[in-house]
Design an enzyme around this catalytic site. Sequence first.
Site, PDB file in Angstrom:
ATOM      1  N   CYS A 227      11.690  15.102  47.001  1.00 42.06           N
ATOM      2  CA  CYS A 227      10.857  14.770  45.837  1.00 42.06           C
ATOM      3  C   CYS A 227      11.504  13.644  45.029  1.00 42.06           C
ATOM      4  O   CYS A 227      10.815  12.761  44.502  1.00 42.06           O
ATOM      5  CB  CYS A 227      10.621  15.997  44.962  1.00 42.06           C
ATOM      6  SG  CYS A 227      12.128  16.858  44.460  1.00 42.06           S
TER       7      CYS A 227
ATOM      8  N   HIS B 104      16.481  18.283  36.972  1.00 43.70           N
ATOM      9  CA  HIS B 104      15.525  18.976  37.856  1.00 43.70           C
ATOM     10  C   HIS B 104      15.282  20.400  37.358  1.00 43.70           C
ATOM     11  O   HIS B 104      16.220  21.097  36.968  1.00 43.70           O
ATOM     12  CB  HIS B 104      16.101  19.015  39.281  1.00 43.70           C
ATOM     13  CG  HIS B 104      15.090  19.273  40.353  1.00 43.70           C
ATOM     14  ND1 HIS B 104      14.478  20.505  40.519  1.00 43.70           N
ATOM     15  CD2 HIS B 104      14.574  18.462  41.311  1.00 43.70           C
ATOM     16  CE1 HIS B 104      13.633  20.432  41.552  1.00 43.70           C
ATOM     17  NE2 HIS B 104      13.669  19.206  42.038  1.00 43.70           N
TER      18      HIS B 104
HETATM   19  N1  LIG Z   1      10.681  23.138  45.220  1.00 48.38           N
HETATM   20  C1  LIG Z   1      10.718  21.818  45.135  1.00 48.38           C
HETATM   21  O1  LIG Z   1      10.575  21.239  44.052  1.00 48.38           O
HETATM   22  C2  LIG Z   1      10.912  20.983  46.367  1.00 48.38           C
HETATM   23  C3  LIG Z   1      10.475  19.652  46.361  1.00 48.38           C
HETATM   24  C4  LIG Z   1      10.624  18.885  47.505  1.00 48.38           C
HETATM   25  C5  LIG Z   1      11.217  19.412  48.637  1.00 48.38           C
HETATM   26  N2  LIG Z   1      11.648  20.695  48.603  1.00 48.38           N
HETATM   27  C6  LIG Z   1      12.291  21.218  49.814  1.00 48.38           C
HETATM   28  O2  LIG Z   1      11.385  22.080  50.498  1.00 48.38           O
HETATM   29  C7  LIG Z   1      12.103  23.153  51.119  1.00 48.38           C
HETATM   30  C8  LIG Z   1      11.571  24.474  50.581  1.00 48.38           C
HETATM   31  O3  LIG Z   1      11.753  24.497  49.183  1.00 48.38           O
HETATM   32  P1  LIG Z   1      10.997  25.577  48.280  1.00 48.38           P
HETATM   33  O4  LIG Z   1      11.302  25.199  46.882  1.00 48.38           O
HETATM   34  O5  LIG Z   1       9.595  25.720  48.739  1.00 48.38           O
HETATM   35  O6  LIG Z   1      11.848  26.871  48.652  1.00 48.38           O
HETATM   36  P2  LIG Z   1      11.405  28.407  48.599  1.00 48.38           P
HETATM   37  O7  LIG Z   1      10.481  28.626  47.469  1.00 48.38           O
HETATM   38  O8  LIG Z   1      12.659  29.187  48.666  1.00 48.38           O
HETATM   39  O9  LIG Z   1      10.570  28.572  49.958  1.00 48.38           O
HETATM   40  C9  LIG Z   1      11.123  28.653  51.243  1.00 48.38           C
HETATM   41  C10 LIG Z   1      10.489  29.846  51.922  1.00 48.38           C
HETATM   42  O10 LIG Z   1      10.767  29.821  53.317  1.00 48.38           O
HETATM   43  C11 LIG Z   1      11.169  31.124  53.704  1.00 48.38           C
HETATM   44  N3  LIG Z   1      12.015  31.014  54.907  1.00 48.38           N
HETATM   45  C12 LIG Z   1      13.363  30.882  54.990  1.00 48.38           C
HETATM   46  N4  LIG Z   1      13.748  30.786  56.283  1.00 48.38           N
HETATM   47  C13 LIG Z   1      12.617  30.866  57.034  1.00 48.38           C
HETATM   48  C14 LIG Z   1      12.366  30.825  58.434  1.00 48.38           C
HETATM   49  N5  LIG Z   1      13.347  30.711  59.327  1.00 48.38           N
HETATM   50  N6  LIG Z   1      11.073  30.907  58.850  1.00 48.38           N
HETATM   51  C15 LIG Z   1      10.059  31.040  57.949  1.00 48.38           C
HETATM   52  N7  LIG Z   1      10.244  31.093  56.619  1.00 48.38           N
HETATM   53  C16 LIG Z   1      11.511  31.004  56.142  1.00 48.38           C
HETATM   54  C17 LIG Z   1      11.914  31.644  52.501  1.00 48.38           C
HETATM   55  O11 LIG Z   1      12.030  33.041  52.553  1.00 48.38           O
HETATM   56  P3  LIG Z   1      13.318  33.718  51.817  1.00 48.38           P
HETATM   57  O12 LIG Z   1      13.196  33.385  50.371  1.00 48.38           O
HETATM   58  O13 LIG Z   1      13.138  35.165  52.148  1.00 48.38           O
HETATM   59  O14 LIG Z   1      14.527  33.103  52.459  1.00 48.38           O
HETATM   60  C18 LIG Z   1      11.044  31.165  51.367  1.00 48.38           C
HETATM   61  O15 LIG Z   1       9.968  32.022  51.095  1.00 48.38           O
HETATM   62  C19 LIG Z   1      13.596  22.912  50.787  1.00 48.38           C
HETATM   63  O16 LIG Z   1      14.167  22.179  51.833  1.00 48.38           O
HETATM   64  C20 LIG Z   1      13.521  22.061  49.534  1.00 48.38           C
HETATM   65  O17 LIG Z   1      14.662  21.232  49.372  1.00 48.38           O
HETATM   66  C21 LIG Z   1      11.485  21.514  47.516  1.00 48.38           C
END
Ligand SMILES: NC(=O)c1ccc[n+]([C@@H]2O[C@H](COP(=O)([O-])OP(=O)(O)OC[C@H]3O[C@@H](n4cnc5c(N)ncnc54)[C@H](OP(=O)(O)O)[C@@H]3O)[C@@H](O)[C@H]2O)c1
Length: 345
Positions: free
Chosen positions: A154, A181
């Site tokens: 992002c 952030h």
């Molecule tokens: N949030 C942001 O602002 C943002 C912006 C841009 C990019 N990103 C990137 O996007 C990615 C996800 O971020 P997020 O904020 O969406 O995180 P999140 O809310 O923690 O979502 C990730 C989800 O994936 C699940 N998961 C983990 N391992 C898995 C697997 N092997 N197979 C299927 N599901 C699995 C997690 O479950 P558990 O919680 O049970 O582990 C969690 O529910 C990260 O790499 C982050 O850096 C995030």
Amino acid sequence: MLRIAINGYGRIGRSLLRSIYESGYRQHFQVVAINELSDIDTMSYLTRYDTTHGRFPKPVSVDGSRLVIGEDVVQCFSEKDPANIDWQSLNIDLLLECSGSFSSRYDAQKYLDSGAPRLLLSQPASADVDATIVYGFNEKDISATHTIVSAASCTTNCVIPIFDALQSLCGLEHGTTQTIHSAMNDQPVIDAYHTKDLRLTRAALSSIIPVDTGLAKGIARLMPMLSGKIECNAVRVPTLNVSVIDMVVRTSTEVTVEQVNAALKEAAMGKYAGIVGFTQEPHASVDFNHDPRSVIIDGTQTKVVDGRMVKLLCWFDNEWGYANRMLDVASHWGAILERTSLTNE
Ligand SMILES: NC(=O)c1ccc[n+]([C@@H]2O[C@H](COP(=O)([O-])OP(=O)(O)OC[C@H]3O[C@@H](n4cnc5c(N)ncnc54)[C@H](OP(=O)(O)O)[C@@H]3O)[C@@H](O)[C@H]2O)c1
């Protein structure tokens, strides 16, 4: 119509699904499957109610292992290991990988080996993936033969259009960025153990917490002429969503505040329309919650020191803006595949 699946149904995974139904993307995508470690009842609940983005725009219910969204049915899995899902039988065109667990080509390859034809990663990836795309800047680099593409971060999506516009206006010599952030799911609400990072053991709601950032690497990958010339820091703050980057750059030629703002406004209305915004209203971060743009420049905060030191403040909804850019990349990739008759429709 592009047949897609979502792996990892957290903040970004759920924002993707919501955006598909909210912002006119439904006509381009059919969500065939979702894989998430949680159970389907919780997935349904967190789809319907979202503290940050509000209620889901369609009825959502559970039918066995399927989510029913309006008239649509989405097969759900709960598998940690990608190899346990027969992705081939789902007949998808693209898997949107949003678990945060697969950032190298080696790891992502596991999905391809179990039948997913292509992956779009919601994070920066190792240098050996086929492309890293900041939509609006370099989506022309995607090709029909690519299998693993990263939609960058992002923060990279926030910074690159600005640096691109400044480079054209006055050249960039070097600089620093400070990301402020919102809290994320890798932080605890109260102090708790974390496997990798001592700072991520600290209560998210009580502190401003410095964290690592790969933004400098991301900038160098997208704009190699800036390699080694930009250093980046980040802190997490106790807000739910919306972040801001405070950047300072040394330019090659002298500029004024008026020239910088005019160039950024022009970028927002021209090359980066819909992706970059420009405002001179007296905003607070919450005003940008659910804003689909990658970055909104706060022109009231632009400063120039001695003609060649430019300081900018740039807002972005780290969830919604990013999810919308991921869908833009997916849509663009889909159009390329359709032109080469490679979709599964
Ligand atoms: N949030 C942001 O602002 C943002 C912006 C841009 C990019 N990103 C990137 O996007 C990615 C996800 O971020 P997020 O904020 O969406 O995180 P999140 O809310 O923690 O979502 C990730 C989800 O994936 C699940 N998961 C983990 N391992 C898995 C697997 N092997 N197979 C299927 N599901 C699995 C997690 O479950 P558990 O919680 O049970 O582990 C969690 O529910 C990260 O790499 C982050 O850096 C995030």
